[in-house]
Design a protein around this motif. Structure first.
Motif, PDB file in Angstrom:
ATOM      1  N   UNK A  55       0.848  -1.185   0.000  1.00  0.00           N
ATOM      2  CA  UNK A  55       0.000   0.000   0.000  1.00  0.00           C
ATOM      3  C   UNK A  55       0.886   1.238   0.000  1.00  0.00           C
ATOM      4  N   UNK A  56       0.420   2.281  -0.692  1.00  0.00           N
ATOM      5  CA  UNK A  56       1.163   3.541  -0.727  1.00  0.00           C
ATOM      6  C   UNK A  56       0.572   4.495   0.297  1.00  0.00           C
ATOM      7  N   UNK A  57       1.417   5.050   1.133  1.00  0.00           N
ATOM      8  CA  UNK A  57       0.985   6.023   2.144  1.00  0.00           C
ATOM      9  C   UNK A  57       1.828   7.275   1.981  1.00  0.00           C
ATOM     10  N   UNK A  58       1.191   8.429   2.019  1.00  0.00           N
ATOM     11  CA  UNK A  58       1.905   9.688   1.877  1.00  0.00           C
ATOM     12  C   UNK A  58       1.962  10.414   3.216  1.00  0.00           C
ATOM     13  N   UNK A  59       3.071  11.102   3.438  1.00  0.00           N
ATOM     14  CA  UNK A  59       3.259  11.831   4.686  1.00  0.00           C
ATOM     15  C   UNK A  59       4.001  13.121   4.410  1.00  0.00           C
ATOM     16  N   UNK A  60       3.754  14.113   5.257  1.00  0.00           N
ATOM     17  CA  UNK A  60       4.517  15.360   5.181  1.00  0.00           C
ATOM     18  C   UNK A  60       5.847  15.234   5.899  1.00  0.00           C
ATOM     19  N   UNK A  61       5.897  14.353   6.877  1.00  0.00           N
ATOM     20  CA  UNK A  61       7.133  14.142   7.632  1.00  0.00           C
ATOM     21  C   UNK A  61       7.129  12.730   8.194  1.00  0.00           C
ATOM     22  N   UNK A  62       8.338  12.231   8.479  1.00  0.00           N
ATOM     23  CA  UNK A  62       8.489  10.850   8.950  1.00  0.00           C
ATOM     24  C   UNK A  62       9.498  10.811  10.100  1.00  0.00           C
ATOM     25  N   UNK A  63       9.165  10.053  11.143  1.00  0.00           N
ATOM     26  CA  UNK A  63      10.099   9.744  12.221  1.00  0.00           C
ATOM     27  C   UNK A  63      10.335   8.247  12.187  1.00  0.00           C
ATOM     28  N   UNK A  64      11.585   7.847  12.017  1.00  0.00           N
ATOM     29  CA  UNK A  64      11.927   6.423  11.955  1.00  0.00           C
ATOM     30  C   UNK A  64      12.430   5.990  13.332  1.00  0.00           C
ATOM     31  N   UNK A  65      11.659   5.127  13.989  1.00  0.00           N
ATOM     32  CA  UNK A  65      11.968   4.685  15.352  1.00  0.00           C
ATOM     33  C   UNK A  65      12.107   3.172  15.374  1.00  0.00           C
ATOM     34  N   UNK A  66      12.954   2.663  14.504  1.00  0.00           N
ATOM     35  CA  UNK A  66      13.176   1.229  14.392  1.00  0.00           C
ATOM     36  C   UNK A  66      14.621   0.908  14.726  1.00  0.00           C
ATOM     37  N   UNK A 119      19.917  15.676   8.920  1.00  0.00           N
ATOM     38  CA  UNK A 119      19.508  17.079   9.084  1.00  0.00           C
ATOM     39  C   UNK A 119      19.367  17.797   7.744  1.00  0.00           C
ATOM     40  N   UNK A 120      19.978  17.240   6.689  1.00  0.00           N
ATOM     41  CA  UNK A 120      19.864  17.846   5.363  1.00  0.00           C
ATOM     42  C   UNK A 120      18.560  17.462   4.672  1.00  0.00           C
ATOM     43  N   UNK A 121      17.753  16.638   5.339  1.00  0.00           N
ATOM     44  CA  UNK A 121      16.478  16.192   4.782  1.00  0.00           C
ATOM     45  C   UNK A 121      15.349  16.643   5.694  1.00  0.00           C
ATOM     46  N   UNK A 122      14.883  17.876   5.555  1.00  0.00           N
ATOM     47  CA  UNK A 122      13.794  18.362   6.408  1.00  0.00           C
ATOM     48  C   UNK A 122      12.585  17.429   6.338  1.00  0.00           C
ATOM     49  N   UNK A 123      12.014  17.192   7.517  1.00  0.00           N
ATOM     50  CA  UNK A 123      10.858  16.299   7.561  1.00  0.00           C
ATOM     51  C   UNK A 123      11.216  14.854   7.800  1.00  0.00           C
ATOM     52  N   UNK A 124      12.483  14.571   8.102  1.00  0.00           N
ATOM     53  CA  UNK A 124      12.911  13.211   8.416  1.00  0.00           C
ATOM     54  C   UNK A 124      13.719  13.231   9.713  1.00  0.00           C
ATOM     55  N   UNK A 125      13.367  12.360  10.651  1.00  0.00           N
ATOM     56  CA  UNK A 125      14.092  12.246  11.911  1.00  0.00           C
ATOM     57  C   UNK A 125      14.192  10.780  12.316  1.00  0.00           C
ATOM     58  N   UNK A 126      15.140  10.483  13.196  1.00  0.00           N
ATOM     59  CA  UNK A 126      15.318   9.131  13.711  1.00  0.00           C
ATOM     60  C   UNK A 126      15.379   9.182  15.233  1.00  0.00           C
ATOM     61  N   UNK A 127      15.007   8.089  15.872  1.00  0.00           N
ATOM     62  CA  UNK A 127      15.126   7.993  17.334  1.00  0.00           C
ATOM     63  C   UNK A 127      15.084   6.534  17.733  1.00  0.00           C
ATOM     64  N   UNK A 128      15.450   6.277  18.983  1.00  0.00           N
ATOM     65  CA  UNK A 128      15.418   4.914  19.496  1.00  0.00           C
ATOM     66  C   UNK A 128      16.659   4.558  20.269  1.00  0.00           C
ATOM     67  N   UNK A 129      16.805   3.271  20.568  1.00  0.00           N
ATOM     68  CA  UNK A 129      17.883   2.796  21.426  1.00  0.00           C
ATOM     69  C   UNK A 129      19.240   2.813  20.749  1.00  0.00           C
ATOM     70  N   UNK A 130      19.293   2.972  19.448  1.00  0.00           N
ATOM     71  CA  UNK A 130      20.568   2.901  18.739  1.00  0.00           C
ATOM     72  C   UNK A 130      21.407   4.156  18.873  1.00  0.00           C
ATOM     73  N   UNK A 131      20.886   5.211  19.507  1.00  0.00           N
ATOM     74  CA  UNK A 131      21.550   6.512  19.432  1.00  0.00           C
ATOM     75  C   UNK A 131      22.134   6.995  20.755  1.00  0.00           C
ATOM     76  N   UNK A 132      21.297   7.276  21.729  1.00  0.00           N
ATOM     77  CA  UNK A 132      21.734   8.018  22.912  1.00  0.00           C
ATOM     78  C   UNK A 132      21.633   7.244  24.216  1.00  0.00           C
ATOM     79  N   UNK A 133      21.302   5.963  24.165  1.00  0.00           N
ATOM     80  CA  UNK A 133      21.173   5.189  25.389  1.00  0.00           C
ATOM     81  C   UNK A 133      20.134   4.096  25.227  1.00  0.00           C
ATOM     82  N   UNK A 134      20.369   2.958  25.919  1.00  0.00           N
ATOM     83  CA  UNK A 134      19.475   1.815  25.791  1.00  0.00           C
ATOM     84  C   UNK A 134      18.276   1.889  26.719  1.00  0.00           C
ATOM     85  N   UNK A 135      18.398   2.611  27.834  1.00  0.00           N
ATOM     86  CA  UNK A 135      17.333   2.632  28.826  1.00  0.00           C
ATOM     87  C   UNK A 135      16.083   3.324  28.326  1.00  0.00           C
ATOM     88  N   UNK A 136      14.977   3.071  29.007  1.00  0.00           N
ATOM     89  CA  UNK A 136      13.699   3.658  28.612  1.00  0.00           C
ATOM     90  C   UNK A 136      13.758   5.184  28.610  1.00  0.00           C
TER      91      UNK A 136
END
Length: 469
Positions: free
Chosen positions: A266-277, A430-447
């Motif tokens: 399925x195709x889904x369109x978005x204005x912005x995306x946060x990838x939290x995988x 940061x060169x791609x406005x509207x795209x961000x990442x987050x999760x345990x792979x970056x700044x710490x494993x804890x909740x």
């Protein structure tokens, strides 16, 4: 009428859900969709019933000395359920006996006299550890090193093997001589320029007002309740069994996502995306739009672990002290930690009480690049845990119920240079406005760290979103 901006969050673990909740809190006009590839949300926060007690079979505590997790629990309707451990007295299973864990900061000794009294370190090892106070200062200005290498330089090999390794094994399921000091103990590294002694720097990092605050917090009924509570207040449309197969930038600056199975995409369109995988999944999704970031993400290795939770008849379980124990790898045991959940959490003990009372505990197995130890059946892993428990606490009875939870590739490894890698990833994104990442792979494993990374992603996203819709 202009349609509200649409933000898609890829990943329904605690980072993705926290991102959705913060986005809804900051911009109630935004339409939010959370896509989770598996059948249920929550990621590593998961509940299961064992011996009639529903409890955590993933993360079971939140760091209380950071505000993000407890704050999110409270704003998500769980304020009355936030509790602190009844006891957090941990032990080490070393040289065939359980000894009280001396006070440390991630395994870095903060009191050499107490360390000597504990008996964890041999007399020759203590003589070497005492050199920390007289050695020239160690500076990490402009460089990184492993936490194991840093501690061995200051205190010697035995302190690394007997203290740092079991603690890092519990947090990262990793190896001390490979994990970044800057990523694992940043507060200690920051004090090295002030304190020649690493021990004094570690003691300073754990002193002050924070020392009076409980280290951990939990939730009555399990931390696994948190994802559902956050989902309810997130204002998001949450879809499970919805793997994202492809992510592409549109000419207008928006995003196209291909969602679902290969047979029915399925195709889904978005204005912005946060990838939290997890990093590997994120790398695949970003391979076309941010190839440099994708390459760095693909280089983040992960450890697999298994949690064996067991319920026993309370009348048959041996008397134990404290909340559990850690096992140094040099002991060559299969389990790396055991938690007496019934002793650590009052609510677990109370949930198991009754005419035929049960007590519930769990053991963890598996370290980075030692996945072969987990190539056993669930029944075999239970037997392995029982064998070690017989030696550690004299356990001689069978459990009345068991549950084995495998977390394949569950814990990212923060190798030396991790912070530079994360900075490089974020610089390209940061060169791609509207795209961000987050999760345990970056700044710490804890909740709390995962939630903080979600908040950082949302703050950055909102700086771009108004100009694009």
């Amino acid at each position: 009428m202009v349609a509200p901006p649409h933000v898609v969050v890829i990943g329904g673990g605690i980072a993705g859900l926290a991102a959705a909740a913060r986005l809804h809190e900051e911009r109630s006009d935004v339409r939010i969709t959370v896509l989770e590839g598996s059948p249920e949300i929550g990621g590593k926060l998961k509940l299961a019933e064992v011996g009639g007690v529903t409890l955590d079979v993933g993360a079971e505590a939140m760091l209380n000395r950071r505000p993000e997790a407890v704050s999110l629990a409270r704003t998500s309707g769980l304020a009355d359920a936030v509790v602190h451990p009844a006891t957090i007295t941990a032990h080490l299973w070393t040289r065939d006996e359980l000894v009280a864990m001396p006070r440390t900061m991630m395994g870095i000794p903060t009191d050499l006299r107490a360390l000597a009294d504990s008996g964890v370190i041999s007399k020759p090892g203590m003589a070497r550890a005492a050199m920390d106070a007289v050695l020239p200062g160690t500076s990490l200005e402009g460089r990184d090193t492993s936490i194991g290498g840093l501690v061995e330089e200051r205190f010697g090999k035995e302190v690394v093997d007997r203290l740092v390794e079991p603690l890092l094994g519990g947090v990262y399921a990793g190896h001390a001589r490979e994990i970044s000091a800057r990523a694992a103990v940043p507060q200690v590294v920051a004090l090295l320029d002030r304190d020649r002694s690493l021990g004094k720097a570690a003691a300073r990092a754990t002193s002050g007002p924070v020392s009076d605050v409980p280290v951990f917090a939990g939730i009555v009924g399990g931390v696994g309740r948190l994802p559902g509570a956050v989902a309810k207040v997130s204002g998001a449309t949450i879809t499970t069994d919805a793997p994202v197969r492809d992510l592409a930038r549109r000419p207008d600056g928006g995003w196209n996502l291909v969602v679902g199975s290969a047979d029915d995409p399925q195709l889904l369109q978005a204005d912005a995306v946060i990838v939290a995988t997890p990093a590997r999944t994120t790398a695949r999704l970003l391979s076309d739009v941010a190839p440099g970031a994708a390459l760095e993400l693909a280089r983040i290795e992960y450890a697999s672990v298994a949690l064996v939770t067991m319920a026993f008849a309370a009348r048959d379980f041996p008397s134990v002290d404290g909340s559990g124990f850690l096992v140094p790898p040099v002991e060559k045991r299969a389990i790396k930690a055991a938690t007496f959940s019934f002793a650590k959490w009052d609510w677990v003990r109370e949930a198991g009480a009754g005419e035929h009372g049960v007590v519930v505990m769990r053991c963890s197995l598996g370290r980075h690049r030692e996945e072969h130890q987990l190539q056993a059946s669930d029944e075999e892993l239970v037997e392995i845990a029982l064998t070690d428990l017989a030696d550690a606490i004299g356990l001689s009875v069978r459990p009345i119920d068991t549950h084995v939870q495998r977390w394949g590739g569950g814990l990212p490894q923060y190798a030396v240079g991790h912070l530079d890698r994360v900075a490089s990833i974020r610089q390209e994104i940061s060169r791609l406005p509207g795209l961000e990442v987050c999760g345990a792979a970056y700044d710490g494993l804890g909740i709390p760290a995962c939630i903080a990374s979600a908040h950082l992603a949302v703050a950055s996203l909102l700086a771009d979103l108004p100009a694009r819709v």
